[in-house]
Design an enzyme around this catalytic site. Structure first.
Site, PDB file in Angstrom:
ATOM      1  N   THR A  37       3.892   4.692   5.549  1.00 46.73           N
ATOM      2  CA  THR A  37       4.101   3.818   4.401  1.00 46.73           C
ATOM      3  C   THR A  37       5.575   3.570   4.161  1.00 46.73           C
ATOM      4  O   THR A  37       6.429   4.384   4.501  1.00 46.73           O
ATOM      5  CB  THR A  37       3.477   4.409   3.120  1.00 46.73           C
ATOM      6  OG1 THR A  37       4.072   5.681   2.854  1.00 46.73           O
ATOM      7  CG2 THR A  37       1.972   4.537   3.245  1.00 46.73           C
ATOM      8  N   GLU A  87       3.314   2.917  -2.492  1.00 49.63           N
ATOM      9  CA  GLU A  87       3.366   3.121  -1.051  1.00 49.63           C
ATOM     10  C   GLU A  87       2.717   1.938  -0.348  1.00 49.63           C
ATOM     11  O   GLU A  87       1.522   1.712  -0.491  1.00 49.63           O
ATOM     12  CB  GLU A  87       2.640   4.412  -0.681  1.00 49.63           C
ATOM     13  CG  GLU A  87       3.200   5.634  -1.387  1.00 49.63           C
ATOM     14  CD  GLU A  87       2.329   6.854  -1.202  1.00 49.63           C
ATOM     15  OE1 GLU A  87       2.356   7.424  -0.099  1.00 49.63           O
ATOM     16  OE2 GLU A  87       1.612   7.197  -2.161  1.00 49.63           O
ATOM     17  N   ARG A 112      -9.759  -1.098  -4.841  1.00 52.06           N
ATOM     18  CA  ARG A 112     -10.510  -0.037  -5.521  1.00 52.06           C
ATOM     19  C   ARG A 112      -9.583   0.786  -6.411  1.00 52.06           C
ATOM     20  O   ARG A 112      -8.376   0.805  -6.208  1.00 52.06           O
ATOM     21  CB  ARG A 112     -11.202   0.873  -4.511  1.00 52.06           C
ATOM     22  CG  ARG A 112     -10.254   1.650  -3.626  1.00 52.06           C
ATOM     23  CD  ARG A 112     -10.989   2.641  -2.737  1.00 52.06           C
ATOM     24  NE  ARG A 112     -10.075   3.289  -1.823  1.00 52.06           N
ATOM     25  CZ  ARG A 112      -9.329   4.360  -2.111  1.00 52.06           C
ATOM     26  NH1 ARG A 112      -9.378   4.885  -3.327  1.00 52.06           N
ATOM     27  NH2 ARG A 112      -8.537   4.895  -1.211  1.00 52.06           N
TER      28      ARG A 112
END
Length: 152
Positions: A37, A87, A112
């Site tokens: 990330t 991230e 989500r």
């Protein structure tokens, strides 16, 4: 879009937010999870964006290519983090790190809410599902012109 401006725009039929930030060192867990990330300071992101998993587009400053991305905003409950993090996982394999580079991001959707997991394997499976969902949702879409970089 500059560092002082963060706005909401209508894009791809969804509300989108744009931000940019300098890539900083995070906890270093992403690579070990198979999902490196690019962390950016939390202050780069609008305060009202929900914690959870988002998707959209990202571009590294001074590069012309815009890549699909998936992004986690939150507290990483599996790792019991007390500090919020942002991230960005760019859905492309890079040969080098880009710490200290400016990352331009367009968040176009929400996948989500943030969640905890019973095992590391369950977390990795959810991350992989998020990456595939983002790829699928962005397939055939055009990145927003506001983050398109200099011509090649």
């Amino acid at each position: 879009i500059n560092a002082e401006y963060m706005g909401f725009f209508r894009l791809l039929g969804e509300m989108a937010t744009f931000f940019e930030g300098v890539v900083i060192h995070g906890a270093g867990r992403g690579k070990g999870l198979g999902t490196p990330t690019a962390n950016v300071p939390v202050g780069c992101l609008a305060n009202d964006i929900a914690t959870g998993i988002h998707y959209g587009w990202a571009r590294i400053a001074n590069e012309s290519t815009v890549y699909p991305m998936v992004m986690s905003v939150g507290y990483n409950p599996y790792f019991s983090c007390s500090n919020k993090s942002v991230e960005v996982h760019i859905l492309h394999e890079f040969t080098k790190d880009f710490y200290d580079e400016i990352l331009h991001v367009a968040v176009v959707g929400f996948l989500r809410p943030e969640a905890n997991f019973e095992s590391l394997d369950a977390l990795i499976a959810a991350i992989n599902h998020d990456k595939e969902s983002a790829r699928s949702l962005l397939a055939g879409q055009t990145p927003p012109s506001v983050i398109v970089g200099p011509a090649s």
